[in-house]
Design a protein around this motif. Structure first.
Motif, PDB file in Angstrom:
ATOM      1  N   MET A 155       0.828  -1.207   0.000  1.00 32.50           N
ATOM      2  CA  MET A 155       0.000   0.000   0.000  1.00 32.50           C
ATOM      3  C   MET A 155       0.864   1.258   0.000  1.00 32.50           C
ATOM      4  O   MET A 155       0.556   2.244  -0.676  1.00 32.50           O
ATOM      5  CB  MET A 155      -0.920  -0.006   1.217  1.00 32.50           C
ATOM      6  N   VAL A 156       1.950   1.224   0.764  1.00 36.12           N
ATOM      7  CA  VAL A 156       2.853   2.376   0.834  1.00 36.12           C
ATOM      8  C   VAL A 156       3.537   2.627  -0.503  1.00 36.12           C
ATOM      9  O   VAL A 156       3.698   3.772  -0.933  1.00 36.12           O
ATOM     10  CB  VAL A 156       3.904   2.157   1.950  1.00 36.12           C
ATOM     11  N   CYS A 159       0.047   2.304  -3.622  1.00 42.47           N
ATOM     12  CA  CYS A 159      -1.293   2.885  -3.529  1.00 42.47           C
ATOM     13  C   CYS A 159      -1.283   4.315  -3.005  1.00 42.47           C
ATOM     14  O   CYS A 159      -1.642   5.246  -3.723  1.00 42.47           O
ATOM     15  CB  CYS A 159      -2.179   1.998  -2.650  1.00 42.47           C
ATOM     16  N   TYR A 160      -0.876   4.502  -1.766  1.00 41.87           N
ATOM     17  CA  TYR A 160      -1.009   5.807  -1.111  1.00 41.87           C
ATOM     18  C   TYR A 160      -0.417   6.970  -1.896  1.00 41.87           C
ATOM     19  O   TYR A 160      -1.054   8.031  -1.998  1.00 41.87           O
ATOM     20  CB  TYR A 160      -0.384   5.765   0.285  1.00 41.87           C
ATOM     21  N   LEU A 163      -2.916   8.355  -4.858  1.00 43.67           N
ATOM     22  CA  LEU A 163      -4.338   8.668  -4.682  1.00 43.67           C
ATOM     23  C   LEU A 163      -4.680  10.097  -5.082  1.00 43.67           C
ATOM     24  O   LEU A 163      -5.729  10.348  -5.696  1.00 43.67           O
ATOM     25  CB  LEU A 163      -4.754   8.391  -3.239  1.00 43.67           C
TER      26      LEU A 163
END
Length: 206
Positions: A155-156, A159-160, A163
């Motif tokens: 996620m790091v 993804c993040y 966003l």
């Protein structure tokens, strides 16, 4: 409706070309294998303009050609690239286009389409959820698998950081769709043998 008349073929090819062109816009982040690109902007527009079926077809054709080795995605191609760390995101693109097309048509055929503000908000949410966030459903797990990341690390790194850019691309897609939707309605109307049914499908009137 004629599924694959000349006009459909031309527009399917045009949005495939747009997808390839915007794939060339790439910014690598030193800490992640996932680059910042404009690919999903092209995917959003393909879904909105072409609808679910042709949007899916347009993006899928490009991916199939890239899988054969043609350098169509950031100047790269081949199965090794397609199944690399970003493979989950790449595989999601046709489905992004499909669901964007499906829900854009539903929005324009609904009673909410008569209110401009509601339509703008609805389009933004469709582009954000189905044009961007949906890709993480496949992209993050594949990143975990291919690089042996934990969920948090995936996620790091996958993804993040993206966003905010996804939201900006959804804003751009919304603005383009709102400004050109009369053209989209005309295009879709010409795919139908019945002007009445075409107006119903697009939810637009002139």
């Amino acid at each position: 409706m004629k599924a694959f008349n000349i006009r459909s073929i031309v527009f399917t090819a045009l949005f495939g070309a747009l997808f390839i062109a915007l794939s060339s816009v790439k910014f690598d982040l030193g800490f992640s294998a996932v680059p910042i690109t404009l690919q999903n902007l092209a995917v959003m527009l393909a879904g909105a303009f072409l609808g679910a079926r042709l949007g899916f077809t347009s993006i899928t054709i490009v991916l199939l050609l890239a899988a054969t080795g043609l350098p169509l995605l950031h100047g790269q191609g081949g199965l090794s690239y397609m199944t690399g760390p970003t493979g989950g995101f790449i595989a999601a693109f046709p489905f992004n286009a499909f669901f964007v097309g499906l829900f854009v048509v539903m929005l324009m055929n609904s009673r909410f389409s008569s209110n401009r503000t509601t339509t703008i908000v609805g389009l933004f949410l469709i582009f954000e959820v189905f044009g961007s966030l949906l890709s993480y459903v496949g992209g993050v797990p594949w990143l975990m698998h291919s690089l042996d990341y934990s969920f948090h690390l995936a996620m790091v790194k996958g993804c993040y950081p993206y966003l905010l850019g996804d939201a900006l691309k959804a804003v751009v897609a919304t603005a383009i769709t709102m400004s050109l939707y009369p053209f989209i309605a005309i295009y879709r109307a010409k795919q139908s043998t019945s002007p009445t049914s075409a107006a119903h499908q697009t939810g637009m009137s002139h």
